[in-house]
Enzyme design. Structure first.
Site, PDB file in Angstrom:
ATOM      1  N   SER A   1      57.479 187.577 -32.113  1.00  8.31           N
ATOM      2  CA  SER A   1      57.768 188.071 -30.735  1.00  8.31           C
ATOM      3  C   SER A   1      57.306 189.859 -30.991  1.00  8.31           C
ATOM      4  O   SER A   1      56.365 189.899 -31.542  1.00  8.31           O
ATOM      5  CB  SER A   1      59.771 188.090 -30.697  1.00  8.31           C
ATOM      6  OG  SER A   1      60.204 190.004 -30.540  1.00  8.31           O
TER       7      SER A   1
ATOM      8  N   ASP B   1      59.028 190.112 -24.238  1.00 10.16           N
ATOM      9  CA  ASP B   1      60.613 190.306 -23.248  1.00 10.16           C
ATOM     10  C   ASP B   1      61.467 191.925 -22.950  1.00 10.16           C
ATOM     11  O   ASP B   1      61.949 191.766 -22.540  1.00 10.16           O
ATOM     12  CB  ASP B   1      60.946 188.897 -24.209  1.00 10.16           C
ATOM     13  CG  ASP B   1      61.441 189.153 -25.518  1.00 10.16           C
ATOM     14  OD1 ASP B   1      60.829 190.324 -25.828  1.00 10.16           O
ATOM     15  OD2 ASP B   1      62.722 188.409 -26.430  1.00 10.16           O
TER      16      ASP B   1
HETATM   17 MG    MG Z   1      60.286 190.080 -28.129  1.00 11.64          MG
END
Ligand code: MG
Length: 451
Positions: A97, A242
């Protein structure tokens, strides 16, 4: 210890490659996952240098367990989640991430497209601990298929929520940060009809120009690009996209709670119900809820708790309008139950097209709040919580994650932070003096419990 996640945190397993993260661990996770979720499993990764190595280890483990794999290549985590939902037995995303380049990790995705929940993760960890993998014999080993074209389904899935040409006439500056969104966000915006100017738009696992975590300092070149090109906004993502964060038309970084509030207001004009968010989110969301006839439901800190809570509410017949975190991770219940940076980008286009007003103006129209966050050493959260509740009898108290007390537009949160013996104190009030007074009052209460 049984009944508690050891290896996986709130966002999967993460570690520094060559230290706590490596191919042996990922191979074992693949074997354990394959035993738990037999069938065909979609795998993907972000752009990290260690991604190819770890995805091969994951595939080896899954194939050895008798699963077949479809390799989707480099793509955002929400893209893999979208691809998995309803079509695969599970998904495995190799990503760390927003963490620095030396990190990598694994995020496990269930057949419904959500991240694996706590109970299932504990079962997975127990398999890892006991080594119970049930490997296939040579005749039962799975097949591998190329799924690199499946990312188009994700882009099509987002576009389906908007009228064709929703971004026509709009200029957008994009900084995917050399991460997974290089493959999706510029293309998504072009397909909406926008004119796109992009920087850091080719994969580079060393992240040479900015770290995977989008920060105001790291996005200075994006802000300059917005000003140079006269863009309506700039958008940037973390490494696995995301999350989406924005720079307004004047080149100013948009604080993520303000982003959340602005988009929540746009979404909740058309649908009412519950807005689901962690206890750490700004009062701005309460304001949006009050203005749109919605209510706020708080969850523990962690996007998976937001997504799971949204699903639980819906399963019990409650209307859910929106969900998200104050870090640019927003969840659209009509789309899918995970944070989605691509969907958030498209929603910003739609929002600006609808209002016809500059993003800077919309942001400046939101009420100001003053936020303070402090860390204190303590392992006595269990004593702190009742002490805080008792000390503020005229405040509401929410015990979802630590304690969150609130009165009118001022709130304070005291919660345990991660795995360290630390408590985090967060306070927000309409002005600085109010926030500082609240912070001092809370610190006075918890002081006897600090190390
Ligand atoms: Mg992320």
């Amino acid at each position: 210890m049984k009944g508690k996640k050891e290896l996986f945190g709130t966002n999967g397993v993460r570690g520094v490659v060559g230290d706590s993260m490596g191919p042996e661990l990922v191979l074992r996770i693949g074997q354990a996952l394959g035993a738990m979720r037999p069938g065909t499993i979609a795998v993907g990764r972000d752009s990290r240098s260690s991604g190819a190595m770890l995805v091969h280890a994951m595939k080896a483990g899954l194939l050895a367990s008798g699963c077949s794999v479809v390799d989707c290549g480099i793509l955002p985590t929400p893209a893999l989640q979208f691809i998995v939902r309803g079509r695969f037995a599970a998904g495995a995303m190799i990503t760390a991430s927003h963490n620095p380049p030396e990190y990598n990790g694994v995020k496990v995705i269930e057949a419904d497209g959500t991240e694996m929940g706590d109970e299932e993760v504990i079962a997975l960890e127990e398999r890892l601990g006991s080594g119970s993998y049930s490997l296939a014999d040579w005749r039962g080993i799975g097949d591998e298929e190329d799924g690199s074209g499946l990312v188009d389904r994700y882009i099509d899935g987002i576009l389906a929520h908007f009228p064709p040409g929703a971004g026509r006439g709009m200029t957008v500056a994009v900084d995917p940060g050399a991460g997974a969104a290089c493959r999706t966000t510029p293309r998504l915006l072009e397909r909406m009809g926008a004119t796109v100017h992009a920087i850091n738009a080719t994969f580079d696992g060393t992240f040479p120009n900015r770290l995977p975590e989008p920060t105001p300092a790291g996005l200075a070149p994006l802000a300059a690009l917005v000003r140079e090109t006269g863009a309506a906004f700039g958008v940037a993502h973390d490494g696995d996209a995301d999350r989406a964060v924005f720079v307004d038309d004047r080149g100013r970084y948009v604080e993520e709670n303000r982003e959340f509030a602005l988009i929540a207001h746009h979404v909740c004009r058309e649908r009412t119900g519950v807005i689901v968010t962690p206890v750490s989110t700004s009062q701005l969301i309460e304001d949006v809820a009050a203005a749109t006839g919605c209510t706020v439901r708080y969850t523990p800190v962690g996007s998976i708790y937001v997504a799971r809570s949204m699903l639980d509410l819906i399963a019990h017949g409650t209307d859910v309008a929106f969900g998200g975190e104050g870090n640019g991770g927003l969840i659209y219940p009509d789309h899918q139950f995970c944070r989605d940076g691509g969907m958030t980008t498209a929603m910003m286009v739609a929002l600006l097209a609808r209002t016809g007003r500059p993003l800077s103006e919309l942001i400046d129209a939101l009420p100001p709040y003053h936020f303070i966050s402090e860390k204190k050493k303590s392992s006595r959260i269990d004593e702190i919580v009742p002490a805080v509740v008792a000390a503020f009898p005229d405040h509401s108290a929410d015990l979802t994650d630590g304690v969150r007390i609130a009165k009118e537009k001022t709130w304070a949160l005291v919660r345990r932070s991660g795995t360290e013996p630390i408590v985090r104190v967060m306070v927000e009030a309409p002005d600085r003096a109010g926030a500082e007074a609240m912070r001092d009052a809370v610190l006075a209460v918890i002081r006897p419990f600090l190390d």
